[in-house]
Design a protein around this motif. Structure first.
Motif, PDB file in Angstrom:
ATOM      1  N   LEU A  49       0.835  -1.203   0.000  1.00  0.00           N
ATOM      2  CA  LEU A  49       0.000   0.000   0.000  1.00  0.00           C
ATOM      3  C   LEU A  49       0.868   1.250   0.000  1.00  0.00           C
ATOM      4  O   LEU A  49       1.900   1.297   0.655  1.00  0.00           O
ATOM      5  CB  LEU A  49      -0.878   0.042   1.257  1.00  0.00           C
ATOM      6  N   LYS A  50       0.420   2.251  -0.710  1.00  0.00           N
ATOM      7  CA  LYS A  50       1.056   3.560  -0.647  1.00  0.00           C
ATOM      8  C   LYS A  50       0.645   4.208   0.666  1.00  0.00           C
ATOM      9  O   LYS A  50      -0.403   3.898   1.231  1.00  0.00           O
ATOM     10  CB  LYS A  50       0.603   4.438  -1.820  1.00  0.00           C
ATOM     11  N   GLY A  51       1.443   5.140   1.159  1.00  0.00           N
ATOM     12  CA  GLY A  51       1.140   5.813   2.415  1.00  0.00           C
ATOM     13  C   GLY A  51      -0.228   6.471   2.414  1.00  0.00           C
ATOM     14  O   GLY A  51      -0.985   6.378   3.374  1.00  0.00           O
ATOM     15  N   TYR A  52      -0.587   7.113   1.288  1.00  0.00           N
ATOM     16  CA  TYR A  52      -1.872   7.807   1.211  1.00  0.00           C
ATOM     17  C   TYR A  52      -3.065   6.852   1.192  1.00  0.00           C
ATOM     18  O   TYR A  52      -4.175   7.232   1.530  1.00  0.00           O
ATOM     19  CB  TYR A  52      -1.933   8.764   0.025  1.00  0.00           C
ATOM     20  N   ASP A  53      -2.845   5.585   0.794  1.00  0.00           N
ATOM     21  CA  ASP A  53      -3.929   4.603   0.799  1.00  0.00           C
ATOM     22  C   ASP A  53      -4.328   4.200   2.216  1.00  0.00           C
ATOM     23  O   ASP A  53      -5.376   3.600   2.422  1.00  0.00           O
ATOM     24  CB  ASP A  53      -3.528   3.341   0.031  1.00  0.00           C
ATOM     25  N   LYS A  54      -3.499   4.517   3.189  1.00  0.00           N
ATOM     26  CA  LYS A  54      -3.779   4.176   4.582  1.00  0.00           C
ATOM     27  C   LYS A  54      -4.630   5.245   5.272  1.00  0.00           C
ATOM     28  O   LYS A  54      -5.001   5.102   6.422  1.00  0.00           O
ATOM     29  CB  LYS A  54      -2.469   4.000   5.350  1.00  0.00           C
ATOM     30  N   ILE A  55      -4.936   6.330   4.551  1.00  0.00           N
ATOM     31  CA  ILE A  55      -5.667   7.457   5.129  1.00  0.00           C
ATOM     32  C   ILE A  55      -7.071   7.527   4.539  1.00  0.00           C
ATOM     33  O   ILE A  55      -7.246   7.473   3.328  1.00  0.00           O
ATOM     34  CB  ILE A  55      -4.930   8.785   4.847  1.00  0.00           C
ATOM     35  N   CYS A  56      -8.064   7.664   5.409  1.00  0.00           N
ATOM     36  CA  CYS A  56      -9.444   7.950   4.997  1.00  0.00           C
ATOM     37  C   CYS A  56      -9.784   9.342   5.504  1.00  0.00           C
ATOM     38  O   CYS A  56      -9.465   9.676   6.644  1.00  0.00           O
ATOM     39  CB  CYS A  56     -10.428   6.960   5.611  1.00  0.00           C
ATOM     40  N   LEU A  57     -10.410  10.134   4.665  1.00  0.00           N
ATOM     41  CA  LEU A  57     -10.845  11.471   5.062  1.00  0.00           C
ATOM     42  C   LEU A  57     -12.367  11.528   5.062  1.00  0.00           C
ATOM     43  O   LEU A  57     -13.008  11.015   4.137  1.00  0.00           O
ATOM     44  CB  LEU A  57     -10.289  12.526   4.100  1.00  0.00           C
TER      45      LEU A  57
END
Length: 92
Positions: A49-57
């Motif tokens: 996973l890319k770092g940004y894929d670990k974030i939900c907004l």
């Protein structure tokens, strides 16, 4: 015209400068860098996973998930509005 949004996670608040055309993928990428969220190692037979894929907004209502391709203008996010960040557990 530049404005800013506040992104909250637990006891942290991040102030992010945005344009109406800024998409949420860009915001997730900035947050991943600020939080030192690194890409995951690929496991055997799976892609990391890319770092940004670990974030939900989530939007100001804390329910509506902000899609990565949506923009600030699409979601009608105003200056100084608060959105919420949640980290995915285990990348799911």
């Amino acid at each position: 015209m530049s404005s800013y949004i506040r992104v909250k996670r637990k006891n942290q608040t991040f102030f992010i400068t945005v344009e109406p055309s800024t998409d949420f993928m860009t915001i997730k990428t900035q947050l991943a860098q600020l939080q030192n969220i690194h890409d995951s190692e690929a496991e055997e037979g799976q892609q990391g996973l890319k770092g940004y894929d670990k974030i939900c907004l989530y939007g100001p209502d804390q329910v509506t998930e902000m899609r990565s391709e949506a923009t600030i203008a699409d979601q009608e996010i105003d200056t100084d509005e608060v959105i919420y960040m949640v980290l995915r557990v285990g990348g799911e």
